[in-house]
Design a protein around this motif. Structure first.
Motif, PDB file in Angstrom:
ATOM      1  N   ASP A  13       3.954   1.609   5.127  1.00  0.00           N
ATOM      2  CA  ASP A  13       2.514   1.093   5.296  1.00  0.00           C
ATOM      3  C   ASP A  13       1.588   1.932   4.141  1.00  0.00           C
ATOM      4  O   ASP A  13       0.777   1.075   3.532  1.00  0.00           O
ATOM      5  CB  ASP A  13       1.974   1.501   6.536  1.00  0.00           C
ATOM      6  CG  ASP A  13       2.707   0.317   7.644  1.00  0.00           C
ATOM      7  OD1 ASP A  13       3.238  -0.578   7.325  1.00  0.00           O
ATOM      8  OD2 ASP A  13       2.756   1.039   8.847  1.00  0.00           O
ATOM      9  N   GLY A  57      -5.166  -3.776   7.920  1.00  0.00           N
ATOM     10  CA  GLY A  57      -3.380  -3.665   7.840  1.00  0.00           C
ATOM     11  C   GLY A  57      -3.266  -2.306   8.623  1.00  0.00           C
ATOM     12  O   GLY A  57      -4.150  -1.870   9.658  1.00  0.00           O
ATOM     13  N   GLN A  58      -2.333  -1.541   8.573  1.00  0.00           N
ATOM     14  CA  GLN A  58      -1.696  -0.728   9.550  1.00  0.00           C
ATOM     15  C   GLN A  58      -2.274   1.010   9.202  1.00  0.00           C
ATOM     16  O   GLN A  58      -2.264   1.726   9.902  1.00  0.00           O
ATOM     17  CB  GLN A  58      -0.216  -0.270   9.614  1.00  0.00           C
ATOM     18  CG  GLN A  58       0.347  -1.705  10.117  1.00  0.00           C
ATOM     19  CD  GLN A  58      -0.059  -1.975  11.575  1.00  0.00           C
ATOM     20  OE1 GLN A  58      -0.243  -1.069  12.437  1.00  0.00           O
ATOM     21  NE2 GLN A  58      -0.358  -3.351  11.771  1.00  0.00           N
TER      22      GLN A  58
END
Length: 226
Positions: free
Chosen positions: A70, A112-113
């Motif tokens: 990620d 996102g992560q």
């Protein structure tokens, strides 16, 4: 009985071992959380009728955390831009105004992560003032040291319009020029000292000096004797 491996089988086992080790490494990396810090420029915008006298920081550090893949995807896809924030003084505030501007984490959270864990500093201090205009007379400076008030001269333009923070502009009562030689021809003289955060309608003026011929001592005596 030991079986001899041919070169192809030996190479295949080596490749298989490398792939297996790589998969184990990728799995371990993806489970680990990595911290990453970016330092980016900070720009604070104020309305046009105000001026920022000082800002406590011109850069900020953004600290992110995320797992291996990620974080890698985030770093590859991240655009490096300046952080811009608006500051609008409350109506009726006494000027100049000292205030602080918070840089909150939720407002800067990426998609996102990957997570933004901290902004350093978390707040900045800013000092603003209202912008005013003022007409200020030009005071030419002559190289022979004789003050301008004791000689016939002309300055064009005689007044310069300045625009800037009220706390600075209100202290300005005249604008001195660079040293000018008092000759018979008009000369262009630049302003000797300009103040930061102040705009000037002109940065130079034309100075004309009239120097009448003074009688010599011998001429004075001859006139008296006559």
């Amino acid at each position: 009985m030991r079986t001899e491996l041919n070169p192809v089988e030996g190479a295949g086992r080596i490749v298989l071992a490398v792939i297996l080790g790589l998969l184990i490494w990728i799995s371990a990396i993806d489970e680990k959380v990595f911290p990453v810090e970016y330092r980016i420029p900070l720009e604070v915008d104020v309305p046009g009728n105000y001026a920022a006298l000082s800002v406590s920081a011109d850069t900020v550090a953004l600290r992110y955390t995320g797992s291996g893949w990620d974080m890698l995807r985030f770093q590859l896809g991240r655009s490096h831009e300046d952080l811009r924030r608006d500051f609008v003084p409350a109506e009726g505030s006494e000027m100049p105004l000292d205030s602080n501007l918070e840089l909150s984490v939720p407002a800067l959270q990426p998609d996102g992560q990957v997570q933004l864990s901290q902004v350093v500093p978390g707040a900045i201090f800013i000092k603003v003032d209202t912008v005013i205009t003022k007409m200020i007379p030009v005071a030419p400076v002559f190289s022979d040291g004789i003050p301008a008030r004791y000689r016939f001269h002309r300055v064009n333009p005689e007044m310069i319009t300045v625009e800037g923070p009220a706390s600075i502009v209100n202290l300005m009562d005249s604008l001195r020029t660079d040293s000018v030689f008092p000759g018979s021809e008009p000369v262009i003289a630049s302003l000797a000292l300009t103040v930061e955060k102040v705009a000037y309608s002109d940065d130079s003026v034309t100075v004309s000096v009239f120097n009448p011929s003074l009688p010599t001592r011998s001429r004075i005596f001859s006139t008296v004797a006559y």
